[in-house]
Enzyme design. Sequence first.
Site, PDB file in Angstrom:
ATOM      1  N   ASP A   1      -5.492  -5.909  -6.119  1.00 53.50           N
ATOM      2  CA  ASP A   1      -3.970  -6.975  -5.507  1.00 53.50           C
ATOM      3  C   ASP A   1      -4.339  -7.951  -5.179  1.00 53.50           C
ATOM      4  O   ASP A   1      -6.138  -8.010  -5.044  1.00 53.50           O
ATOM      5  CB  ASP A   1      -3.249  -6.020  -4.829  1.00 53.50           C
ATOM      6  CG  ASP A   1      -1.765  -6.788  -5.143  1.00 53.50           C
ATOM      7  OD1 ASP A   1      -1.076  -6.151  -5.094  1.00 53.50           O
ATOM      8  OD2 ASP A   1      -1.070  -7.728  -4.544  1.00 53.50           O
TER       9      ASP A   1
ATOM     10  N   GLY B   1       0.481  -0.742  -0.245  1.00 49.82           N
ATOM     11  CA  GLY B   1      -0.081  -0.141  -0.139  1.00 49.82           C
ATOM     12  C   GLY B   1       0.875   1.057  -0.256  1.00 49.82           C
ATOM     13  O   GLY B   1       0.212   2.537   0.381  1.00 49.82           O
TER      14      GLY B   1
ATOM     15  N   LYS C   1       6.122  -1.200 -13.468  1.00 50.91           N
ATOM     16  CA  LYS C   1       7.977  -1.626 -13.347  1.00 50.91           C
ATOM     17  C   LYS C   1       8.372  -2.608 -14.672  1.00 50.91           C
ATOM     18  O   LYS C   1       7.001  -3.226 -15.172  1.00 50.91           O
ATOM     19  CB  LYS C   1       7.974  -2.586 -12.375  1.00 50.91           C
ATOM     20  CG  LYS C   1       9.470  -3.033 -11.866  1.00 50.91           C
ATOM     21  CD  LYS C   1       9.453  -3.188 -10.025  1.00 50.91           C
ATOM     22  CE  LYS C   1       8.353  -3.524  -9.355  1.00 50.91           C
ATOM     23  NZ  LYS C   1       9.471  -3.773  -7.946  1.00 50.91           N
TER      24      LYS C   1
END
Length: 203
Positions: A71, A52, A157
């Site tokens: 998630d 988080g 990413k």
Amino acid sequence: MADYKKPDYWQLKARSEGYPARSVYKLQEMDEKFGLLKPAPLRVLDLGAAPGSWSLYILRKMPGVFLVSADMSPMTRRDGGLFASDRFTFLQGDITDPAVRDSILSQGPYNLIVSDAAPSTTGNRLIDTARSLELAEAVLAYAESALSGSGGSLVFKLFQGGEEQELLKRMRSLFKTAKTYKPAACRSESFETYCLGLGIKQR
């Protein structure tokens, strides 16, 4: 081999400032350098959000933001219930699952999509980079479907493995600017980088 169990500067800083993980400073640096979080009204999607830190940074910086996070793992509850805010929605599930995707898309479009998601690693760089690329492509698909046409941006990413240029080529067809960037908070021995798409083109 690096000792990841010993807290480093970034981990200690995150702990002192109430963030679940050191990754917050990667987003902070990119935000300050590229102006990711612009003035409200702002709708943001955080993919691969647990525990988080990125979501918490966004909520703290942008009081008027509407944030959707997703998630497979639950978000931390160590932050005084902030994640229970009515301007925050968390969806627990696989972001590639059609039902989860439909729920996420139904709450868009978004001005910004961020993702610090990483695949489960095996220690085999070829396998890990291939899995990272698959995940990156899933995040990019969200950008294609859910980013606002009025200048929306994306950051995610990616494990470096030789596919960066092909991915950037695809991103340049979608965004005014596409580039990779490695924040200072990334471990020096890590082969992660971040891909940024700034200002989605009108479609």
